[in-house]
Design a protein around this motif. Structure first.
Motif, PDB file in Angstrom:
ATOM      1  N   TYR A  75      34.429  28.730  39.037  1.00  0.00           N
ATOM      2  CA  TYR A  75      35.071  28.918  40.339  1.00  0.00           C
ATOM      3  C   TYR A  75      35.479  30.381  40.530  1.00  0.00           C
ATOM      4  O   TYR A  75      35.249  30.971  41.581  1.00  0.00           O
ATOM      5  CB  TYR A  75      36.281  27.991  40.471  1.00  0.00           C
ATOM      6  N   GLU A  76      36.085  30.978  39.483  1.00  0.00           N
ATOM      7  CA  GLU A  76      36.500  32.378  39.562  1.00  0.00           C
ATOM      8  C   GLU A  76      35.310  33.294  39.795  1.00  0.00           C
ATOM      9  O   GLU A  76      35.382  34.229  40.597  1.00  0.00           O
ATOM     10  CB  GLU A  76      37.241  32.781  38.289  1.00  0.00           C
ATOM     11  N   GLU A  77      34.195  33.047  39.094  1.00  0.00           N
ATOM     12  CA  GLU A  77      32.995  33.870  39.263  1.00  0.00           C
ATOM     13  C   GLU A  77      32.435  33.735  40.667  1.00  0.00           C
ATOM     14  O   GLU A  77      32.013  34.718  41.278  1.00  0.00           O
ATOM     15  CB  GLU A  77      31.927  33.499  38.229  1.00  0.00           C
ATOM     16  N   VAL A  78      32.435  32.520  41.191  1.00  0.00           N
ATOM     17  CA  VAL A  78      31.939  32.298  42.554  1.00  0.00           C
ATOM     18  C   VAL A  78      32.824  33.031  43.552  1.00  0.00           C
ATOM     19  O   VAL A  78      32.323  33.705  44.467  1.00  0.00           O
ATOM     20  CB  VAL A  78      31.874  30.781  42.871  1.00  0.00           C
ATOM     21  N   LEU A 119      25.570  29.040  34.884  1.00  0.00           N
ATOM     22  CA  LEU A 119      26.376  27.852  34.571  1.00  0.00           C
ATOM     23  C   LEU A 119      26.393  27.547  33.095  1.00  0.00           C
ATOM     24  O   LEU A 119      27.338  26.963  32.583  1.00  0.00           O
ATOM     25  CB  LEU A 119      25.849  26.644  35.350  1.00  0.00           C
ATOM     26  N   ASN A 120      25.365  27.954  32.367  1.00  0.00           N
ATOM     27  CA  ASN A 120      25.297  27.700  30.929  1.00  0.00           C
ATOM     28  C   ASN A 120      25.693  28.914  30.093  1.00  0.00           C
ATOM     29  O   ASN A 120      25.475  28.923  28.891  1.00  0.00           O
ATOM     30  CB  ASN A 120      23.906  27.214  30.549  1.00  0.00           C
ATOM     31  N   GLY A 121      26.264  29.954  30.750  1.00  0.00           N
ATOM     32  CA  GLY A 121      26.787  31.089  30.024  1.00  0.00           C
ATOM     33  C   GLY A 121      25.739  31.998  29.417  1.00  0.00           C
ATOM     34  O   GLY A 121      26.016  32.752  28.492  1.00  0.00           O
ATOM     35  N   ARG A 122      24.510  31.959  29.942  1.00  0.00           N
ATOM     36  CA  ARG A 122      23.431  32.787  29.377  1.00  0.00           C
ATOM     37  C   ARG A 122      23.108  33.994  30.248  1.00  0.00           C
ATOM     38  O   ARG A 122      22.145  34.678  30.017  1.00  0.00           O
ATOM     39  CB  ARG A 122      22.165  31.950  29.215  1.00  0.00           C
ATOM     40  N   TYR A 123      23.915  34.260  31.260  1.00  0.00           N
ATOM     41  CA  TYR A 123      23.580  35.305  32.220  1.00  0.00           C
ATOM     42  C   TYR A 123      24.843  36.033  32.600  1.00  0.00           C
ATOM     43  O   TYR A 123      25.828  35.422  32.985  1.00  0.00           O
ATOM     44  CB  TYR A 123      22.944  34.658  33.472  1.00  0.00           C
ATOM     45  N   GLY A 124      24.847  37.333  32.450  1.00  0.00           N
ATOM     46  CA  GLY A 124      26.034  38.114  32.807  1.00  0.00           C
ATOM     47  C   GLY A 124      26.019  38.475  34.284  1.00  0.00           C
ATOM     48  O   GLY A 124      25.019  38.906  34.807  1.00  0.00           O
ATOM     49  N   ILE A 125      27.142  38.255  34.938  1.00  0.00           N
ATOM     50  CA  ILE A 125      27.242  38.590  36.369  1.00  0.00           C
ATOM     51  C   ILE A 125      27.833  39.965  36.494  1.00  0.00           C
ATOM     52  O   ILE A 125      28.785  40.307  35.876  1.00  0.00           O
ATOM     53  CB  ILE A 125      28.115  37.553  37.120  1.00  0.00           C
ATOM     54  N   SER A 176      33.190  40.060  46.885  1.00  0.00           N
ATOM     55  CA  SER A 176      32.612  41.390  46.673  1.00  0.00           C
ATOM     56  C   SER A 176      31.754  41.796  47.864  1.00  0.00           C
ATOM     57  O   SER A 176      31.188  40.963  48.569  1.00  0.00           O
ATOM     58  CB  SER A 176      31.769  41.418  45.390  1.00  0.00           C
ATOM     59  N   ALA A 177      31.671  43.108  48.081  1.00  0.00           N
ATOM     60  CA  ALA A 177      30.883  43.624  49.206  1.00  0.00           C
ATOM     61  C   ALA A 177      29.392  43.460  48.931  1.00  0.00           C
ATOM     62  O   ALA A 177      28.595  43.313  49.857  1.00  0.00           O
ATOM     63  CB  ALA A 177      31.219  45.083  49.447  1.00  0.00           C
ATOM     64  N   GLU A 178      29.015  43.490  47.670  1.00  0.00           N
ATOM     65  CA  GLU A 178      27.594  43.376  47.314  1.00  0.00           C
ATOM     66  C   GLU A 178      27.210  41.899  47.271  1.00  0.00           C
ATOM     67  O   GLU A 178      27.824  41.103  46.579  1.00  0.00           O
ATOM     68  CB  GLU A 178      27.340  44.009  45.943  1.00  0.00           C
ATOM     69  N   ARG A 179      26.201  41.555  48.001  1.00  0.00           N
ATOM     70  CA  ARG A 179      25.708  40.180  48.004  1.00  0.00           C
ATOM     71  C   ARG A 179      24.422  40.130  47.201  1.00  0.00           C
ATOM     72  O   ARG A 179      23.601  41.030  47.270  1.00  0.00           O
ATOM     73  CB  ARG A 179      25.424  39.696  49.423  1.00  0.00           C
TER      74      ARG A 179
END
Length: 93
Positions: free
Chosen positions: A63-66, A87-93, A72-75
């Protein structure tokens, strides 16, 4: 063709009217079933895990990441695979 597995128990079972068998002293609640052309059936024990235990992020973290992304200004547009990785923690945002 002999299997390398040691036989621990060997007994005959009867299929009931609903085509069920009873396993004596079964140590698991869930099994993966493989049926072979020659009529053999192999049961492999399975332990089910709660979906939240599989992913690397809790629902609150997701939820926090979403929310960060929305604010954020960047979409960015994510593919379905990228969303699955997030969702599975394999990708850094």
């Amino acid at each position: 063709m002999e299997s390398a597995r040691e036989v621990v128990r060997n007994y005959d079972v009867h299929i009931d009217s609903k085509k069920r068998v009873t396993l004596r002293g079964a140590t698991y609640h869930y099994y993966n079933v493989k049926e072979f052309e020659n009529g053999c059936i192999m049961l492999e024990p399975r332990e089910l895990v709660a979906p939240t235990a599989i992913g690397g992020m809790t629902e609150d973290e997701i939820y926090e990441e979403v929310m960060k992304g929305l604010k954020s200004a960047e979409r960015k547009t994510y593919t379905v695979d990228e969303v699955d990785d997030i969702l599975n923690g394999r990708y850094g945002i």
